[in-house]
Design a protein around this motif. Structure first.
Motif, PDB file in Angstrom:
ATOM      1  N   VAL A 126       0.840  -1.206   0.000  1.00 33.46           N
ATOM      2  CA  VAL A 126       0.000   0.000   0.000  1.00 33.46           C
ATOM      3  C   VAL A 126       0.874   1.255   0.000  1.00 33.46           C
ATOM      4  N   PHE A 127       1.900   1.272   0.843  1.00 28.14           N
ATOM      5  CA  PHE A 127       2.787   2.433   0.867  1.00 28.14           C
ATOM      6  C   PHE A 127       3.546   2.577  -0.455  1.00 28.14           C
ATOM      7  N   GLY A 128       3.909   1.461  -1.058  1.00 25.85           N
ATOM      8  CA  GLY A 128       4.576   1.527  -2.353  1.00 25.85           C
ATOM      9  C   GLY A 128       3.675   2.109  -3.430  1.00 25.85           C
ATOM     10  N   VAL A 129       2.419   1.677  -3.458  1.00 24.76           N
ATOM     11  CA  VAL A 129       1.467   2.210  -4.439  1.00 24.76           C
ATOM     12  C   VAL A 129       1.207   3.690  -4.182  1.00 24.76           C
ATOM     13  N   ASN A 130       1.030   4.067  -2.905  1.00 23.74           N
ATOM     14  CA  ASN A 130       0.812   5.476  -2.569  1.00 23.74           C
ATOM     15  C   ASN A 130       1.984   6.350  -3.019  1.00 23.74           C
ATOM     16  N   THR A 131       3.204   5.868  -2.762  1.00 27.43           N
ATOM     17  CA  THR A 131       4.388   6.625  -3.159  1.00 27.43           C
ATOM     18  C   THR A 131       4.480   6.759  -4.667  1.00 27.43           C
ATOM     19  N   PHE A 132       4.152   5.689  -5.381  1.00 28.90           N
ATOM     20  CA  PHE A 132       4.204   5.745  -6.844  1.00 28.90           C
ATOM     21  C   PHE A 132       3.176   6.729  -7.397  1.00 28.90           C
ATOM     22  N   LEU A 133       1.947   6.693  -6.875  1.00 25.66           N
ATOM     23  CA  LEU A 133       0.917   7.628  -7.348  1.00 25.66           C
ATOM     24  C   LEU A 133       1.312   9.070  -7.042  1.00 25.66           C
ATOM     25  N   GLY A 134       1.901   9.292  -5.862  1.00 24.35           N
ATOM     26  CA  GLY A 134       2.378  10.628  -5.532  1.00 24.35           C
ATOM     27  C   GLY A 134       3.478  11.085  -6.472  1.00 24.35           C
ATOM     28  N   THR A 135       4.357  10.157  -6.862  1.00 23.01           N
ATOM     29  CA  THR A 135       5.442  10.498  -7.779  1.00 23.01           C
ATOM     30  C   THR A 135       4.910  10.827  -9.166  1.00 23.01           C
ATOM     31  N   VAL A 136       3.887  10.090  -9.608  1.00 24.39           N
ATOM     32  CA  VAL A 136       3.267  10.392 -10.906  1.00 24.39           C
ATOM     33  C   VAL A 136       2.652  11.790 -10.888  1.00 24.39           C
ATOM     34  N   LEU A 137       1.918  12.112  -9.814  1.00 18.27           N
ATOM     35  CA  LEU A 137       1.323  13.440  -9.699  1.00 18.27           C
ATOM     36  C   LEU A 137       2.396  14.525  -9.645  1.00 18.27           C
ATOM     37  N   LYS A 138       3.467  14.250  -8.918  1.00 23.17           N
ATOM     38  CA  LYS A 138       4.579  15.197  -8.822  1.00 23.17           C
ATOM     39  C   LYS A 138       5.208  15.441 -10.197  1.00 23.17           C
ATOM     40  N   THR A 139       5.329  14.392 -10.995  1.00 26.28           N
ATOM     41  CA  THR A 139       5.894  14.522 -12.333  1.00 26.28           C
ATOM     42  C   THR A 139       4.993  15.371 -13.226  1.00 26.28           C
ATOM     43  N   ILE A 140       3.690  15.139 -13.143  1.00 25.79           N
ATOM     44  CA  ILE A 140       2.747  15.921 -13.957  1.00 25.79           C
ATOM     45  C   ILE A 140       2.839  17.406 -13.619  1.00 25.79           C
ATOM     46  N   ILE A 141       2.864  17.726 -12.313  1.00 25.15           N
ATOM     47  CA  ILE A 141       2.962  19.130 -11.897  1.00 25.15           C
ATOM     48  C   ILE A 141       4.290  19.736 -12.342  1.00 25.15           C
ATOM     49  N   THR A 142       5.365  18.972 -12.230  1.00 18.70           N
ATOM     50  CA  THR A 142       6.681  19.475 -12.644  1.00 18.70           C
ATOM     51  C   THR A 142       6.717  19.782 -14.132  1.00 18.70           C
ATOM     52  N   ILE A 143       6.144  18.893 -14.947  1.00 16.41           N
ATOM     53  CA  ILE A 143       6.125  19.122 -16.396  1.00 16.41           C
ATOM     54  C   ILE A 143       5.352  20.395 -16.728  1.00 16.41           C
ATOM     55  N   ILE A 144       4.240  20.596 -16.055  1.00 16.07           N
ATOM     56  CA  ILE A 144       3.398  21.756 -16.352  1.00 16.07           C
ATOM     57  C   ILE A 144       4.009  23.051 -15.817  1.00 16.07           C
ATOM     58  N   VAL A 145       4.499  23.002 -14.567  1.00 13.77           N
ATOM     59  CA  VAL A 145       4.867  24.235 -13.868  1.00 13.77           C
ATOM     60  C   VAL A 145       6.343  24.590 -14.046  1.00 13.77           C
TER      61      VAL A 145
END
Length: 531
Positions: A433-452
Motif C-alpha cells: 500500500v505504501f509503495g502504491v501510494n508513493t508511486f501515485l504521488g510520484t506520478v502526480l509530482k511529475t505531472i505538476i513538474t512538467i506543467i509548472v
C-alpha cells in the motif's frame, strides 16, 4: 464460495495435516493430498542466545550504516554551489532544466527498484544506492556542463527510490515481536545522520571558511566509506514477497524428503503428486500477486482511503517544496559570501523540529475516525499559509522559519498516517500500500513538474511556483474541511437518530402495561369487562 479448512490428524508414527475444501456450509467437495507438518524443535538456551546476539549486532551495524550514509555535509549547499561562480549556472537553468530531472528519474526507477529490492533481498539495492551517492559527488566535482548536472539529478533520483531498501531491510533481520522497536532505532539513526551532516556542513562553511568544492570532496569521502560499509551488510534469507514462496517450497521439499524416508512405499504416490504440483508455475500464488488482489479491498475502508489520499497528495506538495526551496532562498537573499549561506543550519533545525513533532504525534489521543479530516484540513491550511508567506516575503529569516514549520507540520502527520494505514493490514500488504501510494504521488509530482517547472511547460520562476503550491494546498484544505463537515454532520445526525430510536424502543416496552390496565379484562365468552 470455497473455503479451506485444515484438519490435523495426530498419529503415533507420523503427523499429517490433511486439507479439505468445503462448499462453505461444511460439505466436503475435494480432498487435497496430505501435507506433512514440520514440528519446530525447541532450541536450547545457548542457541537462542546466539541467534539473539546475531540479530542485535546486525541491527547495530545497519543503524551505523544508516547514520554514515547520511553524512553528506555538502548536500544543503548543492544549489548555492551550482549558482556560484565556480559552476556558473543561471537560476533559470537550475529551476527549469536541472531540478526537474530529479522528479522524472525518481518516477522512472521507483517501481523497478521497489520490486528488485524484495526480489534481490535488499543488499544489492543498498549497494546500488551507495554507488549512486558516489556518482553524484563525482559528477558534482568533475562535471561542468548542463548535461552532466542532469545526470547528477538522475543518480539522485535512484538514491531516493532506493530508500525503501533500507526502511524494509531491517524487518528481514529481526523477530516480529521487536519490529516496532528496531524500526524506531533505524529511523532515529537516519535522522541523527541528517542532523549531524547539516550541522557539520554549516560549521565548515560559516566558521571554517571551507569552499563548496572542498565540502563536496568531503562528502565524496563519506559516501565512499558508506559504499564500503554496504558490502559488509548481512545478507537476509527472506523478504516480504518473492522469497517467501521460495522458502516455503524449500520447507515443503525438505518435509517430503523426511516423510519419504520414513514410509517410502506408502508415500511414493503422494510425494510424486505434490512434486508435480511444485513444478507447475507458481507465480500466480506468490504473496506479491495475492497482495495485489487484496488492494481492491483497501480502498473500501474509509480510514485507509483517507490517509492514503493524504499520503499521495500532501507528500507531492511537500517534496516539490523541498526540491525548490533552496533556489527560493537564493532568490530572496542572493549572498555574495559563502559564510552567510545558512542552508545547513536551517536543514538541521527543520530536521530536529520534524523529529520532535513526529515524537509528539504518538501521544495525541483523539477519535481519528471522526476528527481525521478536520485535523488534516487545519494542518494543510497552516501549510498553505506558510507557502504564501515564503512566496511574498523578502526577509530570508521569515522564509527560514516558515520552511521549518512547514516541514514540522508534515512530519507530525507522517507517523499518524503510518499507524492509521498499517494498523489494519498485514506487514506485506502494508508495504505494498505504501509503495502504491508513493508511486501515485510520484506520478502526480511529475505531472505538476512538467506543467509548472519544466522548460517545455510554463517554465515559471521559483516564486511563481510557490504561489502555485500555495493554491494547491489551499484546494486540498477546502476538500479536507468540506469532507470534515460532512463526516461530523453525519456522525451527530446518526447519533441523534440512535437516541430517538432508543427512546421509542423504551416507550414501546412500557406501553403494553399501561394499555392493559386501561382496557380492562376479557371474559371467557370474549366480552370485555370494564374495570
Amino acid at each position: 464460495m470455497v473455503e479451506v479448512v485444515e484438519v490435523t490428524c495426530d498419529e503415533r508414527t507420523e503427523d499429517v495435516k490433511e486439507v479439505m475444501k468445503t462448499d462453505g456450509i461444511g460439505h466436503i467437495v475435494e480432498n487435497v493430498a496430505p501435507e506433512p507438518v514440520i514440528h519446530e524443535t525447541k532450541e536450547d538456551p545457548e542457541t537462542q542466545t546466539q541467534k539473539t546476539r546475531t540479530w542485535i549486532w546486525s541491527v547495530v551495524y545497519l543503524c551505523f550504516y544508516g547514520f554514515m550514509v547520511q553524512l553528506k555535509p555538502g548536500e544543503p549547499f548543492i544549489t548555492p554551489y551550482l549558482l556560484s561562480t565556480e559552476k556558473n549556472f543561471t537560476s533559470k537553468q537550475v529551476t527549469n532544466e536541472i531540478s526537474p530531472v530529479l522528479t522524472y528519474s525518481y518516477m522512472a526507477v521507483l517501481v523497478p527498484v521497489f520490486l528488485l529490492t524484495d526480489y534481490l533481498r535488499y543488499k544489492p539495492v543498498l549497494i546500488l544506492q551507495s554507488l549512486s551517492h558516489v556518482s553524484i559527488w563525482l559528477i558534482l566535482l568533475l562535471g561542468a556542463s548542463l548535461l552532466e548536472m542532469q545526470f547528477m539529478e538522475f543518480f539522485y533520483g535512484i538514491t531516493m527510490a532506493a530508500r525503501v531498501a533500507y526502511s524494509s531491510y531491517i524487518f528481514s533481520l529481526v523477530p516480529a515481536n521487536v519490529y516496532q522497536r528496531v524500526a524506531s532505532y533505524s529511523r532515529s539513526s537516519v535522522l541523527m545522520g541528517v542532523f549531524t551532516s547539516s550541522v557539520l556542513g554549516q560549521i565548515c562553511v560559516s566558521l571554517g571558511g571551507v569552499s563548496y568544492r572542498t565540502l563536496s570532496a568531503v562528502s565524496l569521502g563519506f559516501v565512499t566509506f558508506g559504499l564500503l560499509l554496504s558490502f559488509c551488510l548481512p545478507w537476509p534469507k527472506r523478504s516480504l514477497f518473492f522469497n517467501q514462496a521460495r522458502l516455503e517450497e524449500e520447507r515443503k521439499e525438505a518435509a517430503q524428503s523426511e516423510l519419504a524416508r520414513m514410509k517410502p512405499e506408502e508415500n511414493d504416490g503422494s510425494v510424486a503428486a505434490q512434486s508435480s504440483n511444485h513444478k507447475s508455475p507458481s507465480w500466480t500464488n506468490s504473496v506479491f500477486v495475492q497482495m495485489l488482489k487484496e488492494l481492491k479491498h483497501v480502498v473500501k475502508v474509509p480510514s485507509l482511503r483517507l490517509w492514503s489520499l493524504w499520503w499521495v497528495f500532501n507528500s507531492t506538495g511537500y517534496y516539490l517544496v523541498l526540491f525548490y526551496v533552496h533556489i527560493l532562498w537564493n532568490k530572496v537573499y542572493p549572498v555574495t559570501e559563502n559564510k552567510h549561506v545558512y542552508n545547513g543550519a536551517v536543514e538541521a533545525a527543520s530536521t530536529l523540529l520534524g523529529a520532535i513533532t513526529s515524537f509528539a504525534a504518538g501521544y495525541v489521543k483523539i477519535r481519528w475516525n471522526l476528527w481525521s479530516e478536520l485535523v488534516i484540513g487545519l494542518i494543510t491550511a497552516a501549510q498553505a499559509g506558510l507557502l504564501l508567506l515564503m512566496g511574498i516575503t523578502d526577509n530570508i529569516w521569515v522564509c527560514y522559519v516558515a520552511y521549518a514549520l512547514f516541514r514540522g507540520f508534515y512530519q507530525f502527520l507522517v507517523p499518524i498516517a503510518i499507524f492509521q494505514i498499517a494498523s489494519g493490514l498485514t506487514k506485506e500488504l502494508c508495504a505494498l500500500v505504501f509503495g502504491v501510494n508513493t508511486f501515485l504521488g510520484t506520478v502526480l509530482k511529475t505531472i505538476i513538474t512538467i506543467i509548472v517547472a519544466d522548460k517545455r511547460g510554463l517554465a515559471l520562476n521559483v516564486q511563481s511556483q510557490f504561489f502555485i503550491y500555495f493554491f494547491y494546498f489551499t484546494l486540498l484544505t477546502v476538500v479536507y474541511l468540506g469532507c470534515s463537515a460532512f463526516v461530523i454532520t453525519c456522525h451527530y445526525r446518526n447519533q441523534r437518530a440512535q437516541e430517538e430510536t432508543t427512546e421509542v424502543a423504551i416507550a414501546t416496552e412500557l406501553s403494553p402495561m399501561s394499555t392493559t390496565d386501561n382496557e380492562g379484562t376479557t371474559a371467557h365468552n370474549g366480552a370485555t369487562i370494564k374495570t
